[in-house]
Motif scaffolding. Sequence first.
Motif, mmCIF file in Angstrom:
data_model
loop_
_atom_site.group_PDB
_atom_site.id
_atom_site.type_symbol
_atom_site.label_atom_id
_atom_site.label_comp_id
_atom_site.label_asym_id
_atom_site.label_seq_id
_atom_site.Cartn_x
_atom_site.Cartn_y
_atom_site.Cartn_z
ATOM 1 N N GLY A 1 4.448 3.439 -22.931
ATOM 2 C CA GLY A 1 3.057 3.014 -22.917
ATOM 3 C C GLY A 1 2.833 1.538 -23.127
ATOM 4 N N LYS A 2 3.884 0.721 -23.104
ATOM 5 C CA LYS A 2 3.721 -0.720 -23.291
ATOM 6 C C LYS A 2 2.870 -1.349 -22.192
ATOM 7 N N LEU A 3 3.030 -0.872 -20.964
ATOM 8 C CA LEU A 3 2.297 -1.435 -19.830
ATOM 9 C C LEU A 3 1.483 -0.365 -19.110
ATOM 10 N N PHE A 4 2.083 0.814 -18.939
ATOM 11 C CA PHE A 4 1.395 1.940 -18.308
ATOM 12 C C PHE A 4 0.839 2.838 -19.416
ATOM 13 N N GLY B 1 7.757 -3.353 -20.368
ATOM 14 C CA GLY B 1 6.946 -2.185 -20.043
ATOM 15 C C GLY B 1 6.869 -1.870 -18.572
ATOM 16 N N ALA B 2 7.349 -2.772 -17.711
ATOM 17 C CA ALA B 2 7.368 -2.503 -16.275
ATOM 18 C C ALA B 2 8.436 -1.468 -15.953
ATOM 19 N N LEU B 3 8.285 -0.818 -14.787
ATOM 20 C CA LEU B 3 9.308 0.096 -14.299
ATOM 21 C C LEU B 3 10.240 -0.661 -13.360
ATOM 22 N N TYR B 4 11.526 -0.424 -13.531
ATOM 23 C CA TYR B 4 12.533 -1.014 -12.654
ATOM 24 C C TYR B 4 13.199 0.125 -11.894
ATOM 25 N N VAL B 5 13.166 0.014 -10.567
ATOM 26 C CA VAL B 5 13.613 1.095 -9.684
ATOM 27 C C VAL B 5 14.732 0.577 -8.794
ATOM 28 N N LEU B 6 15.795 1.378 -8.653
ATOM 29 C CA LEU B 6 16.874 1.064 -7.723
ATOM 30 C C LEU B 6 16.840 2.054 -6.579
ATOM 31 N N GLU B 7 16.817 1.522 -5.349
ATOM 32 C CA GLU B 7 16.968 2.367 -4.169
ATOM 33 C C GLU B 7 18.420 2.804 -4.045
ATOM 34 N N ASP B 8 18.636 3.885 -3.344
ATOM 35 C CA ASP B 8 19.969 4.439 -3.164
ATOM 36 C C ASP B 8 20.678 3.792 -1.981
ATOM 37 N N GLY B 9 22.010 3.811 -1.996
ATOM 38 C CA GLY B 9 22.800 3.463 -0.832
ATOM 39 C C GLY B 9 23.095 1.975 -0.691
ATOM 40 N N ALA C 1 4.693 -2.942 -11.662
ATOM 41 C CA ALA C 1 3.691 -3.145 -12.708
ATOM 42 C C ALA C 1 2.376 -2.533 -12.219
ATOM 43 N N PRO C 2 1.454 -2.240 -13.129
ATOM 44 C CA PRO C 2 0.163 -1.711 -12.672
ATOM 45 C C PRO C 2 -0.569 -2.740 -11.823
ATOM 46 N N LYS C 3 -1.258 -2.278 -10.797
ATOM 47 C CA LYS C 3 -2.106 -3.171 -10.024
ATOM 48 C C LYS C 3 -3.262 -3.648 -10.893
ATOM 49 N N GLY D 1 0.784 -1.233 0.000
ATOM 50 C CA GLY D 1 0.000 0.000 0.000
ATOM 51 C C GLY D 1 0.808 1.270 0.000
ATOM 52 N N VAL D 2 2.164 1.162 -0.018
ATOM 53 C CA VAL D 2 2.984 2.374 0.002
ATOM 54 C C VAL D 2 2.809 3.154 -1.294
ATOM 55 N N SER D 3 2.747 2.452 -2.423
ATOM 56 C CA SER D 3 2.658 3.101 -3.729
ATOM 57 C C SER D 3 1.459 2.525 -4.457
ATOM 58 N N ASP D 4 0.307 3.114 -4.267
ATOM 59 C CA ASP D 4 -0.965 2.512 -4.639
ATOM 60 C C ASP D 4 -1.095 2.065 -6.095
ATOM 61 N N PRO D 5 -0.507 2.788 -7.093
ATOM 62 C CA PRO D 5 -0.734 2.328 -8.472
ATOM 63 C C PRO D 5 0.004 1.034 -8.810
ATOM 64 N N PHE D 6 0.938 0.600 -7.965
ATOM 65 C CA PHE D 6 1.908 -0.397 -8.363
ATOM 66 C C PHE D 6 1.740 -1.727 -7.639
ATOM 67 N N ALA D 7 1.924 -2.801 -8.406
ATOM 68 C CA ALA D 7 2.206 -4.112 -7.843
ATOM 69 C C ALA D 7 3.725 -4.247 -7.836
#
Length: 385
Positions: free
Chosen positions: A314-317, A365-373, A382-384, A40-46
């Motif tokens: 726009g492939k997935l989002f 089409g998914a987003l790939y995110v790297l945290e810092d540190g 991916a979209p929920k 539930g931290v980032s509502d649009p995302f699975a």
Amino acid sequence: MNNIADSRLSPKLALTLSPLALALASCSYAQTGDSGVEPGVSDPFAITEHGAYNEPWAAAFAPGTEVLFLTEKSGAVKFYDVASGERGEVRGVPEVDYGGQGGLGDIAFLPSEAGEVLGPRTIYLSWAEAGENDTRGAAVGRGTLVCEETAACTIEGLEVIWRQNPKVTGRGHYSHRFAFAPDGKYLFIASGDRQKMQPAQDPNSDLGKVIRIPIDASGKPTGPAERYSLGHRNILGLQFDGEGRLWDLEHGPKGGDELNLVQQGKNYGWPVVSDGDHYSGENIPDHATRPEFAAAAIGWTPVIAPGDFTFITGKLFGDWKGDAIIAGLDAEALVRVSFEGTAATEAARYPFGKRLREVLEGPDGALYVLEDGEGGRLLRLAPKK
């Protein structure tokens, strides 16, 4: 030019790293699974988690594959097959001047070299390079990625194709992001002001500039680097949009982070103007007071401290096609920016409660995110449903 090479490896890796898991028993690249992400931290995302890294800084998919390569600031390149979960490490990485904001930086592959086999293919890296008398500067190198076995790849024949001039003291504001022009004719490099400020207005210095290098179809430089634009501070994102326009994402001082449409010959004003102030509290005239300088398309005060950004295809989002997604360090969020032509507006902010260093759109089409540190996680968004 520096020529950094390793032993010759086989050019084939035809089975997309399939035996790699057998080699991982003696390695420390264990997959962490899906735990650790607060629901539930980032509502649009699975959200699923795919391992953790030591100060991850940049990432790129090898074109035509589902293999993600990423840099760790202390000087390592790792890769991860997002389809199979298999992992490996790259040898032949240059020695970096690690400390402060310096170390290994950006990574990219020649876009025209797409194929299911990982190597050989052209690879680019940037890093902080030591000089004489306690000086240092950014460097960009081009080499060949070859993969002999599924547990490892090697960069061969790495040559420096650009050095930040001059090298100066300090360990901040290297920038050293890069982007390929859509027509394949140029490589653009972000060159930060190295916390020296005034050289950003000096036409004879690389500091505080966007650099353009002409390249041939193989990605080799065909002419000297030119200073394409000036008046920049610390560029942490450099991307072309779907219309072929170049944008940079730039750290301001105390306030005044910027998203800029980068155009040849334009002066973006730093340090003469900024919509932020010096950290000492000393005022800097706002952009509006000096219309001869190119103004930002959008600015942020308080800062978001961007890490990098990507444009959504726009492939997935699908609803976000053409929008920019920004990884926020201080914001601890993804920031979505929408456009009407070249006019930009912040559309939404999605909190993660962690400093975010890198975001890119994958081949799925998914987003790939790297945290810092230290221990920065790789997250797939991916979209929920």
